[in-house]
Every structure is written in structure tokens, then in C-alpha cells.
Scaffold this active site. Sequence first.
Site, PDB file in Angstrom:
ATOM      1  N   CYS A 256       2.986   8.162   2.141  1.00  0.00           N
ATOM      2  CA  CYS A 256       3.375   7.085   3.055  1.00  0.00           C
ATOM      3  C   CYS A 256       3.661   5.843   2.213  1.00  0.00           C
ATOM      4  O   CYS A 256       2.788   5.362   1.492  1.00  0.00           O
ATOM      5  CB  CYS A 256       2.222   6.825   4.022  1.00  0.00           C
ATOM      6  SG  CYS A 256       2.510   5.402   5.073  1.00  0.00           S
TER       7      CYS A 256
ATOM      8  N   CYS B 162       5.757  -8.308   7.107  1.00  0.00           N
ATOM      9  CA  CYS B 162       6.745  -7.849   8.092  1.00  0.00           C
ATOM     10  C   CYS B 162       7.045  -8.994   9.056  1.00  0.00           C
ATOM     11  O   CYS B 162       6.139  -9.736   9.449  1.00  0.00           O
ATOM     12  CB  CYS B 162       6.196  -6.652   8.878  1.00  0.00           C
ATOM     13  SG  CYS B 162       7.399  -5.938  10.026  1.00  0.00           S
TER      14      CYS B 162
ATOM     15  N   CYS C  13      -0.744  -4.810  14.802  1.00  0.00           N
ATOM     16  CA  CYS C  13      -0.526  -4.426  13.407  1.00  0.00           C
ATOM     17  C   CYS C  13      -0.985  -5.531  12.466  1.00  0.00           C
ATOM     18  O   CYS C  13      -0.534  -6.675  12.583  1.00  0.00           O
ATOM     19  CB  CYS C  13       0.952  -4.122  13.185  1.00  0.00           C
ATOM     20  SG  CYS C  13       1.356  -3.794  11.461  1.00  0.00           S
TER      21      CYS C  13
ATOM     22  N   CYS D 189       4.141  -7.264  15.342  1.00  0.00           N
ATOM     23  CA  CYS D 189       3.554  -6.520  16.465  1.00  0.00           C
ATOM     24  C   CYS D 189       2.081  -6.923  16.618  1.00  0.00           C
ATOM     25  O   CYS D 189       1.391  -7.130  15.629  1.00  0.00           O
ATOM     26  CB  CYS D 189       3.650  -5.018  16.207  1.00  0.00           C
ATOM     27  SG  CYS D 189       5.352  -4.461  16.048  1.00  0.00           S
TER      28      CYS D 189
ATOM     29  N   GLU E  49       0.815  -1.209   0.000  1.00  0.00           N
ATOM     30  CA  GLU E  49       0.000   0.000   0.000  1.00  0.00           C
ATOM     31  C   GLU E  49       0.851   1.262   0.000  1.00  0.00           C
ATOM     32  O   GLU E  49       1.911   1.298   0.616  1.00  0.00           O
ATOM     33  CB  GLU E  49      -0.857   0.028   1.267  1.00  0.00           C
ATOM     34  CG  GLU E  49      -1.876  -1.057   1.279  1.00  0.00           C
ATOM     35  CD  GLU E  49      -2.478  -1.236   2.650  1.00  0.00           C
ATOM     36  OE1 GLU E  49      -3.682  -1.471   2.717  1.00  0.00           O
ATOM     37  OE2 GLU E  49      -1.755  -1.130   3.643  1.00  0.00           O
TER      38      GLU E  49
ATOM     39  N   CYS F  20      -3.532   0.059   7.785  1.00  0.00           N
ATOM     40  CA  CYS F  20      -2.236  -0.581   7.637  1.00  0.00           C
ATOM     41  C   CYS F  20      -2.367  -2.051   7.246  1.00  0.00           C
ATOM     42  O   CYS F  20      -2.746  -2.881   8.057  1.00  0.00           O
ATOM     43  CB  CYS F  20      -1.483  -0.469   8.950  1.00  0.00           C
ATOM     44  SG  CYS F  20       0.133  -1.224   8.928  1.00  0.00           S
TER      45      CYS F  20
END
Length: 403
Positions: A123, A130, A137, A134, A110, A372
Site C-alpha cells: 500500500c 491530502c 481520515c 475527509c 507511509e 492511515c
Amino acid sequence: MSSISPTALADKVEPRSGSPRINLLGLDAAGLASLVESWGDKPFRAKQLQRWLHQRGVADFGQMTDLAKSFREKLARHCEVRAPGVLTVHKSADGTRKWLLDVGNGNAIETVFIPEDDRGTLCISTQAGCTVACRFCSTGHQGFNRNLGVDEIVGQLWLARRTIEADREGARLANGAPAPLAATDDRVISNVVMMGMGEPLLNYDNTVAALRLMLDDNAYGLSRRRVTVSTSGVVPMMDRLSRDCPVALAVSLHAPNDALRNDLVPLNRKYPLRELIAACQRYLEFAPRDFITFEYVMLDGVNDGDEHARQLIDIARQVSCKFNLIPFNPFPQSGLKRSPAARVRLFAQRLMDAGIVTTVRKTRGDDIDAACGQLAGEVKDRTRLKERLAGETRFGRIIEVRE
Ligand code: SAH
Ligand code: SF4
């Protein structure tokens, strides 16, 4: 950081696309210079080419009129200018735009553009997925697929700027407005933040090569302070970044003590708070007039109590910093809830009473779900993706950084 040789880049690009061509978006100044040199052309050609690619956003070699014909022919034979393909683009009523971009093998990333009165912030993502995982997230919950190449990181900026500028030009022509003056510094994208998908400092070499292009006067010419790397706290790489390319640094803190941070940001077990804060202090030695922006996602009943605020104040006294409180963008698998607005305000007030500059991030692009990693995770299922895009308004995380 060593520059990327055209050969090395070709190796990286080939398996993704099946194309033997060199994607010029992945070459920084040194990479372009060595390509041009390997053809026996004059070094200044590399700078000219870089300006066509990045300052003017031109992809068609035929339009690069001040380059010799023979040089353009070589470019056409061996090279290409290829940004990630656009899967969807959504414009919000508030001007926020969100691109979902195809990076192959069913993976998507994104990119989000947030216009404001005095700036336009892009952004961008640095990884597909990832590894840090976390708890709060959704990118972390999707797992890790791969690092993005320099061409894919820079390609987000290249594509976004080109699209927005073309739209503005279209609107200007449609309104019959006069052409703008040639010399204008009203840049469409004035700031870049690496706060999309992925941990930039775990894709270090490609991130730094992309940063250098963003700062390069022959490319995007952004000032160091207008480009922000956001990290969950990869301590050794923070040290390297301070030496290689000390751009503005945002650190995703999210918890004021190790026990809680170990749970929310598992990387804390490797680099605990004491080491992280020391790394922030060292970073600022290379950027003395700067400050660290601590990001803090507000989770109801988890990290938003008065005791947490007190512990944060102790941390803030150790390093020149500002706080950015982020309303949590909930998603089902997280089992977490957004702190009520009144709690966020009170928490911010506690920090401000202690003299800490604190902002609360506005949510933007609510109507396009600028969240996100949430759409990207569903790209493999196009039907669900389309349903969601057509769906009702929901809160988006964003991504507004106040300096
Ligand atoms: N990996 C880097 C950069 C990408 S994440 C980092 O962690 O800093 C960028 C920011 O988005 C981080 O501060 C992160 O905490 C925030 N974020 C992630 N998921 C979120 C969510 N569900 N709601 C609100 N903010 C979120
Ligand atoms: Fe990765 Fe950043 Fe998400 Fe943590 S918040 S999982 S580091 S993208």
C-alpha cells in the site's frame, strides 16, 4: 500522459535534495530512453538499465555488469538511484511491515506491506497530506503539503521489494536452505494499492507515470488488475485514467446519499453521487470485465443503518461493483466511532442478501499501528513518535483488499 523528460525530473528533484543528479527512479521507459539518447547511446541500453533498476533492485552502477564501462561512468557522473529515506520500519507479528519514510521538510509518508498466503500487497502513498479533508481520515486532518514525485511513488515499491527480498535471502542463507530456482514467479509484491496517504488522482501525472512503471515488463511487470488506484471521486481524472491506464479502480464511497457524503467527503460537493456513479460506468467501458470496488468506512450511528444499506443497494444496481466495508480506525480529532462488529456483519449481510459481493476488511498490523497517516502526522515531534511506537497495541486501519 506525457513522459517525464530527464531535465524536467532534474528540476523536480533538485530543490528537494540539493543534488544536481537525475534520480533514475523517477524516469519511466520514455524518460530513460530520452536520457540515453541525449548521451548518444544505443536505445537498448535504456531497457537494460531499467531492468537493473527495477527488476533486480540494483542501485550501484558498478554492479550493472552488462553495461559498457563508459556508459556506467556517465551514469555515475550524472545520475543517482535514491528512494525516500527510512525513518522507521516496523514489523508486525502477522508479517505486516510498515515504513515511515522521510520526504523532506519534516514530512513523512507511509508504506505498508501486507503478506497473505496467495499474495503480497503493498500500500503506497501518493501525496504528503491530502487536500480532500475527509472527516474520518487522519491524513485529511493533517492538511496538504505537496505531491510526491514519480521517484518517491515508485521509490516506495523499489525500497519495499528490495528490503523484503534481502531479508528473505538472509533468512534462507541463515537456514542453510538451497538457492531457489532461477525462474520463479513467486513475487514478493504481487499487488500494489494506492491507498496510503493522499489522493492519487490529484497528483495525476506522477501517479500515471508511476503506474506505467509498475505495469512495464522491463520494470515490475504487474498486471493491470493487480494495481489499484483508490480515489475519493475526482470525476474528470477518473475519465482520464480510463483512457491512459485503466488499472483496477476503488472508489471511496462512504455514504449512500449526497447530504451525508457532502459532510464526510467534501469533494462530493464538487462531484456529487450522480456524476460519480456515471463516471464509474464510463470507467468500466474501458475495462469491461472489471468491477469497481466501493470502499465504505463503517462509522457508528453515521452511515451504518439499514436505510443506508437500502440506499447503497440502489447505487450498486447501477454499476458492476463489489463492496469493501472498512472498520473505522478512530483518532481523537475525528469525533467519530467505529461501528460495532455485529452492526458491520449485519450491514454486510443486507448487501449480500441483495446479491452484492461484500467483504469486510480485516485489520492487520494491529501491533504496529498501521494507521492511515497517524504516525506521519507526528513525525515532526520525534519524542512523541517514539513513545507511540513503543506504546501498547492498538487497532490499525488496513488495507487489505479482496478481489
Ligand atoms: N485518497 C484516496 C486513497 C487514500 S485513502 C481515497 O480516499 O480513496 C484510502 C482508504 O483509506 C480510503 O478508502 C479511506 O476511506 C480509508 N481511510 C481513511 N481514513 C481511515 C480511517 N481512519 N479508518 C479507516 N479507513 C480509513
Ligand atoms: Fe484524502 Fe483519501 Fe484521506 Fe479523503 S480518505 S482525506 S481523499 S487520503
